[in-house]
Scaffold this motif. Sequence first.
Motif, PDB file in Angstrom:
ATOM      1  N   GLN A 115      13.674  10.084 -62.206  1.00 25.76           N
ATOM      2  CA  GLN A 115      15.166  11.377 -62.099  1.00 25.76           C
ATOM      3  C   GLN A 115      16.109   9.979 -62.201  1.00 25.76           C
ATOM      4  OE1 GLN A 115      13.520  11.519 -57.850  1.00 25.76           O
ATOM      5  NE2 GLN A 115      14.453  13.698 -58.175  1.00 25.76           N
ATOM      6  N   MET A 116      15.567   8.910 -61.845  1.00 25.84           N
ATOM      7  CA  MET A 116      16.407   8.181 -63.049  1.00 25.84           C
ATOM      8  C   MET A 116      16.993   6.507 -63.361  1.00 25.84           C
ATOM      9  SD  MET A 116      18.965   8.287 -58.798  1.00 25.84           S
ATOM     10  CE  MET A 116      20.960   7.322 -59.204  1.00 25.84           C
ATOM     11  N   VAL A 117      17.556   6.333 -64.156  1.00 24.35           N
ATOM     12  CA  VAL A 117      17.070   4.963 -65.173  1.00 24.35           C
ATOM     13  C   VAL A 117      17.976   4.260 -64.759  1.00 24.35           C
ATOM     14  CG1 VAL A 117      15.426   4.713 -67.548  1.00 24.35           C
ATOM     15  CG2 VAL A 117      15.607   6.506 -67.012  1.00 24.35           C
ATOM     16  N   LEU A 118      18.132   3.099 -64.508  1.00 25.07           N
ATOM     17  CA  LEU A 118      18.256   1.973 -64.275  1.00 25.07           C
ATOM     18  C   LEU A 118      17.767   0.612 -65.321  1.00 25.07           C
ATOM     19  CD1 LEU A 118      20.216  -0.324 -63.285  1.00 25.07           C
ATOM     20  CD2 LEU A 118      18.722  -0.658 -61.758  1.00 25.07           C
ATOM     21  N   VAL A 119      18.762   0.196 -66.412  1.00 25.17           N
ATOM     22  CA  VAL A 119      18.133  -0.710 -67.729  1.00 25.17           C
ATOM     23  C   VAL A 119      19.420  -1.814 -67.669  1.00 25.17           C
ATOM     24  CG1 VAL A 119      18.151  -0.943 -69.873  1.00 25.17           C
ATOM     25  CG2 VAL A 119      18.133   1.335 -69.682  1.00 25.17           C
ATOM     26  N   TYR A 127      21.229   7.570 -65.522  1.00 23.51           N
ATOM     27  CA  TYR A 127      21.156   6.135 -66.094  1.00 23.51           C
ATOM     28  C   TYR A 127      22.302   5.019 -65.842  1.00 23.51           C
ATOM     29  CZ  TYR A 127      23.109   6.313 -71.226  1.00 23.51           C
ATOM     30  OH  TYR A 127      24.065   6.130 -71.875  1.00 23.51           O
ATOM     31  N   PHE A 128      21.525   3.623 -65.998  1.00 22.39           N
ATOM     32  CA  PHE A 128      22.990   3.020 -66.125  1.00 22.39           C
ATOM     33  C   PHE A 128      22.718   2.013 -66.567  1.00 22.39           C
ATOM     34  CE2 PHE A 128      26.677   0.750 -64.447  1.00 22.39           C
ATOM     35  CZ  PHE A 128      27.515   1.605 -64.061  1.00 22.39           C
ATOM     36  N   VAL A 129      22.979   1.388 -66.896  1.00 28.69           N
ATOM     37  CA  VAL A 129      23.213   0.035 -67.383  1.00 28.69           C
ATOM     38  C   VAL A 129      23.550  -1.028 -67.220  1.00 28.69           C
ATOM     39  CG1 VAL A 129      23.010  -1.368 -70.192  1.00 28.69           C
ATOM     40  CG2 VAL A 129      22.870   0.815 -69.955  1.00 28.69           C
ATOM     41  N   ILE A 130      22.834  -2.118 -66.914  1.00 23.75           N
ATOM     42  CA  ILE A 130      23.838  -3.346 -66.251  1.00 23.75           C
ATOM     43  C   ILE A 130      23.115  -4.759 -67.586  1.00 23.75           C
ATOM     44  CG2 ILE A 130      21.943  -3.793 -64.689  1.00 23.75           C
ATOM     45  CD1 ILE A 130      24.437  -5.607 -62.835  1.00 23.75           C
ATOM     46  N   TRP A 153      26.160   4.304 -58.030  1.00 21.93           N
ATOM     47  CA  TRP A 153      25.060   5.204 -57.983  1.00 21.93           C
ATOM     48  C   TRP A 153      23.621   4.615 -57.446  1.00 21.93           C
ATOM     49  CZ3 TRP A 153      20.683   3.510 -61.204  1.00 21.93           C
ATOM     50  CH2 TRP A 153      20.188   4.683 -62.188  1.00 21.93           C
ATOM     51  N   LEU A 154      23.791   3.130 -57.786  1.00 21.96           N
ATOM     52  CA  LEU A 154      21.835   2.776 -56.771  1.00 21.96           C
ATOM     53  C   LEU A 154      22.081   3.517 -55.030  1.00 21.96           C
ATOM     54  CD1 LEU A 154      20.835   0.363 -58.547  1.00 21.96           C
ATOM     55  CD2 LEU A 154      21.327  -1.454 -57.401  1.00 21.96           C
ATOM     56  N   SER A 155      23.222   3.207 -54.305  1.00 17.58           N
ATOM     57  CA  SER A 155      22.815   3.762 -53.792  1.00 17.58           C
ATOM     58  C   SER A 155      22.338   5.470 -53.319  1.00 17.58           C
ATOM     59  CB  SER A 155      24.429   3.570 -52.816  1.00 17.58           C
ATOM     60  OG  SER A 155      24.850   4.720 -53.314  1.00 17.58           O
ATOM     61  N   GLY A 156      23.130   6.338 -54.805  1.00 20.83           N
ATOM     62  CA  GLY A 156      22.383   7.624 -54.860  1.00 20.83           C
ATOM     63  C   GLY A 156      20.781   7.321 -55.833  1.00 20.83           C
ATOM     64  N   SER A 157      20.148   6.050 -55.749  1.00 21.90           N
ATOM     65  CA  SER A 157      18.896   5.815 -56.190  1.00 21.90           C
ATOM     66  C   SER A 157      18.070   5.829 -55.126  1.00 21.90           C
ATOM     67  CB  SER A 157      18.558   5.251 -57.414  1.00 21.90           C
ATOM     68  OG  SER A 157      18.173   3.520 -56.398  1.00 21.90           O
ATOM     69  N   VAL A 158      17.990   6.011 -54.015  1.00 25.16           N
ATOM     70  CA  VAL A 158      17.340   6.065 -52.745  1.00 25.16           C
ATOM     71  C   VAL A 158      16.696   6.904 -53.198  1.00 25.16           C
ATOM     72  CG1 VAL A 158      17.464   5.452 -50.587  1.00 25.16           C
ATOM     73  CG2 VAL A 158      19.543   4.366 -51.421  1.00 25.16           C
ATOM     74  N   ASN A 159      14.563   6.752 -52.418  1.00 23.20           N
ATOM     75  CA  ASN A 159      14.670   7.808 -52.531  1.00 23.20           C
ATOM     76  C   ASN A 159      14.274   8.396 -53.952  1.00 23.20           C
ATOM     77  OD1 ASN A 159      11.542   8.603 -50.559  1.00 23.20           O
ATOM     78  ND2 ASN A 159      12.989  10.150 -49.711  1.00 23.20           N
ATOM     79  N   ARG A 160      14.912   8.247 -54.605  1.00 24.81           N
ATOM     80  CA  ARG A 160      14.267   8.992 -55.791  1.00 24.81           C
ATOM     81  C   ARG A 160      13.200   8.377 -56.760  1.00 24.81           C
ATOM     82  NH1 ARG A 160      19.628  11.980 -57.426  1.00 24.81           N
ATOM     83  NH2 ARG A 160      18.747  13.475 -58.549  1.00 24.81           N
ATOM     84  N   GLU A 209      11.164  -3.127 -54.671  1.00 16.44           N
ATOM     85  CA  GLU A 209      10.546  -3.488 -53.869  1.00 16.44           C
ATOM     86  C   GLU A 209      10.779  -2.203 -52.642  1.00 16.44           C
ATOM     87  OE1 GLU A 209      10.090  -7.597 -52.382  1.00 16.44           O
ATOM     88  OE2 GLU A 209      10.300  -6.806 -50.247  1.00 16.44           O
ATOM     89  N   LEU A 210      11.801  -2.340 -52.351  1.00 15.70           N
ATOM     90  CA  LEU A 210      12.582  -1.093 -51.415  1.00 15.70           C
ATOM     91  C   LEU A 210      12.369   0.003 -52.044  1.00 15.70           C
ATOM     92  CD1 LEU A 210      16.050  -2.965 -50.089  1.00 15.70           C
ATOM     93  CD2 LEU A 210      13.877  -2.643 -49.489  1.00 15.70           C
ATOM     94  N   ASN A 211      12.111   0.958 -52.778  1.00 17.31           N
ATOM     95  CA  ASN A 211      12.015   1.815 -53.493  1.00 17.31           C
ATOM     96  C   ASN A 211      10.759   2.502 -53.639  1.00 17.31           C
ATOM     97  OD1 ASN A 211      12.394   4.458 -54.425  1.00 17.31           O
ATOM     98  ND2 ASN A 211      14.674   4.248 -55.189  1.00 17.31           N
ATOM     99  N   LEU A 212      10.228   2.894 -52.757  1.00 18.99           N
ATOM    100  CA  LEU A 212       8.925   2.947 -52.974  1.00 18.99           C
ATOM    101  C   LEU A 212       8.687   4.332 -53.454  1.00 18.99           C
ATOM    102  CD1 LEU A 212       7.620   3.122 -49.060  1.00 18.99           C
ATOM    103  CD2 LEU A 212       7.501   0.885 -50.304  1.00 18.99           C
ATOM    104  N   LYS A 213       9.245   5.193 -54.445  1.00 22.30           N
ATOM    105  CA  LYS A 213       9.206   5.925 -55.684  1.00 22.30           C
ATOM    106  C   LYS A 213       9.405   5.282 -56.859  1.00 22.30           C
ATOM    107  CE  LYS A 213       9.884  10.418 -52.920  1.00 22.30           C
ATOM    108  NZ  LYS A 213      10.692  11.141 -52.891  1.00 22.30           N
ATOM    109  N   SER A 214       9.222   4.131 -56.894  1.00 20.95           N
ATOM    110  CA  SER A 214      10.193   3.245 -58.445  1.00 20.95           C
ATOM    111  C   SER A 214       9.064   2.587 -58.851  1.00 20.95           C
ATOM    112  CB  SER A 214      11.508   2.134 -58.239  1.00 20.95           C
ATOM    113  OG  SER A 214      10.781   1.416 -57.282  1.00 20.95           O
TER     114      SER A 214
END
Length: 301
Positions: free
Chosen positions: A13-17, A76-79, A248-255, A281-286
């Motif tokens: 649903q979301m991609v973090l690069v 997505y977001f790129v850091i 953006w990151l706080s919106g990724s919880v549980n996704r 580790e915190l997001n079990l769906k990641s």
Amino acid sequence: MEKELLQEIEEAQMVLVGFGEALDAVEFQKMESYAESALNEVGVSWLAPLFWERLREDIYSKGLERLAKLLEHKNYFVISQAQNSAIFQTKWREGRLVMPYGCWRKKQCTCMEDEIVPTPLDDEAAKALTRAVDSYVAVVRSVGSFASHDNDAGSVGACSAFKNGSETQNECAGIGNLESLPDPVREAMEEIQRRKEITDAANELKRAAEGILGKCERCGAPYTLNVIQNKNYDMHGYQLDWERYTKWLSGSVNRKLLLLEIGADERIPGLIHGPFAKISELNLKSTLRTYANAIDWLGNL
Ligand SMILES: [Zn+2]
């Protein structure tokens, strides 16, 4: 590229690069590390990321463009911990890139007033600056390659006066005929001369860079580049992007979040490796995918 990864991108649903420091890596040839410290010595340490960039080939741009295309329809977001300007210039979606260590494509002033935020360089200034750094690299390489022939018969060091023939030998003040000196003394003298040439070139580069970047309209101080190597690094340069990133990151919880860690050194927690491990580790769906070799990975996309 691996089918599995394509499918993971598709399903996420979301991609973090995250781009790590490997994208800034450069192998120094003879005299190049001295040339890096000379930038510091003459007060333009903020030119270091551009200097590294001009020592390398541009091996990332195409892979980065392919990645941006691949993620086009994703949230997505790129850091990037890397300061590589290819990352800055890739056509990511608007407001989806944060570079907390800065990038040489932005200039800043030391006055750091809230209303004077670092601004992107225009293309003309970026090109002129690149040309100035290329001239510096050319001097460093000519001095360095001369140094590597130390043991060849007839080699007398890097002094340009010697290279230009006998008439100008006197310009090499105080050194005289190096060939008549004992080897260790001659080598030391040559080394001093080489370093002096590089320091002179660094001073010239500083003058050129100040001319290109101009002066702050508010306080009159010369503009510098907005990179963490700048002792007056202005964090306003990435603050807004950082706020967007954390939101953006706080919106990724549980996704279903896919984390792509590219070119980060596992020994350095920094902005990528440590935080990415924690997020996954915190997001079990990641799903966390790490690719240590950025060149290979981007090349195979
Ligand atoms: Zn100012």
